[in-house]
Design a protein around this motif. Structure first.
Motif, PDB file in Angstrom:
ATOM      1  N   GLY A  73       0.790  -1.230   0.000  1.00  0.00           N
ATOM      2  CA  GLY A  73       0.000   0.000   0.000  1.00  0.00           C
ATOM      3  C   GLY A  73       0.818   1.273   0.000  1.00  0.00           C
ATOM      4  O   GLY A  73       0.277   2.346   0.279  1.00  0.00           O
ATOM      5  N   ARG A  74       2.085   1.196  -0.303  1.00  0.00           N
ATOM      6  CA  ARG A  74       2.903   2.415  -0.334  1.00  0.00           C
ATOM      7  C   ARG A  74       2.440   3.304  -1.476  1.00  0.00           C
ATOM      8  O   ARG A  74       2.056   2.836  -2.534  1.00  0.00           O
ATOM      9  N   GLY A  75       2.509   4.576  -1.255  1.00  0.00           N
ATOM     10  CA  GLY A  75       2.145   5.525  -2.304  1.00  0.00           C
ATOM     11  C   GLY A  75       1.029   6.440  -1.848  1.00  0.00           C
ATOM     12  O   GLY A  75       1.275   7.555  -1.418  1.00  0.00           O
ATOM     13  N   SER A  76      -0.188   5.995  -1.946  1.00  0.00           N
ATOM     14  CA  SER A  76      -1.295   6.878  -1.589  1.00  0.00           C
ATOM     15  C   SER A  76      -1.873   6.490  -0.231  1.00  0.00           C
ATOM     16  O   SER A  76      -1.704   5.372   0.251  1.00  0.00           O
ATOM     17  N   ARG A  77      -2.585   7.414   0.328  1.00  0.00           N
ATOM     18  CA  ARG A  77      -3.202   7.169   1.631  1.00  0.00           C
ATOM     19  C   ARG A  77      -4.318   6.137   1.519  1.00  0.00           C
ATOM     20  O   ARG A  77      -4.549   5.361   2.445  1.00  0.00           O
TER      21      ARG A  77
END
Length: 188
Positions: free
Chosen positions: A112-116
Motif C-alpha cells: 500500500g505504499r504511495g497513496s493514503r
C-alpha cells in the motif's frame, strides 16, 4: 410515750388545687413545649442556593449523558475482560492464526505504499481475507451486517441527493416564469 403533733384544718379554709402524681415527683421534669423556628438565611446559603439553581441544567445534562454512556462503557469493559480471559487461556491454534493474519496486514502495508487510500485499503483488506479463511462463519456474519449498513447509508445518500436536486429546479422554474410574466407586462 412519744409525743406527736397533729395539725388540724378548720372547715373555713378552702381546699387548694390538687396536684397530680407527676408534679409531686422529684425525679421528673415537666415537659416543655418547643417550637421550631427556621433560622434566617445567610449570604453564604443564598449564594449556594443561587449556584445550585444555575448548575441544575448542566447536572441534568451530565446525568443524561452518564445514563447513555454507562451501558456502552460497561460492555466495553466486559469485552476487555472476555478478551483478556481468551488470550490468557487461548485455544492451541489461536497464535498461529493470529500470526498469519498479522503477516497479511504487514504485507498490505508494503503493497500500500504511495497513496493514503492504498495504505488504508490494502492492509485491512488482506487482514480481512486472511481472517475470513480461518473464521468463515464470523466473516459471513460481519459481511451481512456491513452490507446492510452500507445499503442503508447508500439509500440515505440517494434520498438526500434526490431531495437536493428535485427541489432546486422547481424553485428556479417558478422564479423564471414569474420574471417572464412581469417582464412581459412592463413592456406592453
Amino acid at each position: 410515750m412519744l409525743s406527736a403533733s397533729v395539725l388540724a384544718r378548720s372547715r373555713d379554709d378552702k381546699p387548694s388545687t390538687a396536684l397530680s402524681v407527676d408534679e409531686l415527683s422529684l425525679y421528673t421534669t415537666p415537659q416543655e413545649r418547643f417550637r421550631y423556628v427556621e433560622p434566617e438565611k445567610g449570604q453564604v446559603e443564598e449564594r449556594v442556593t443561587t449556584l445550585r439553581k444555575l448548575a441544575e441544567p448542566y447536572t441534568t445534562l451530565c446525568q443524561g449523558v452518564y445514563g447513555a454512556v454507562k451501558p456502552r462503557l460497561d460492555s466495553t469493559v466486559q469485552f476487555g475482560q472476555n478478551s483478556y480471559a481468551y488470550v490468557k487461556n487461548p485455544p492451541p491454534e489461536f497464535y498461529p492464526r493470529a500470526c498469519v493474519i498479522g503477516f497479511a496486514g504487514i504485507i498490505g502495508l508494503f503493497l500500500g505504499r504511495g497513496s493514503r487510500l492504498k495504505r488504508l485499503i490494502y492492509p485491512s483488506g488482506l487482514m480481512a481475507v486472511a481472517a475470513s479463511l480461518y473464521y468463515p462463519q464470523e466473516a459471513v456474519t460481519i459481511v451481512k451486517g456491513t452490507g446492510d449498513t452500507v445499503y442503508d447509508w447508500a439509500l440515505q445518500a440517494y434520498v438526500a441527493v434526490e431531495k437536493l436536486f428535485k427541489d432546486k429546479p422547481r424553485v428556479h422554474q417558478k422564479d423564471s416564469q414569474a420574471e417572464k410574466n412581469s417582464g412581459g407586462e412592463t413592456k406592453a
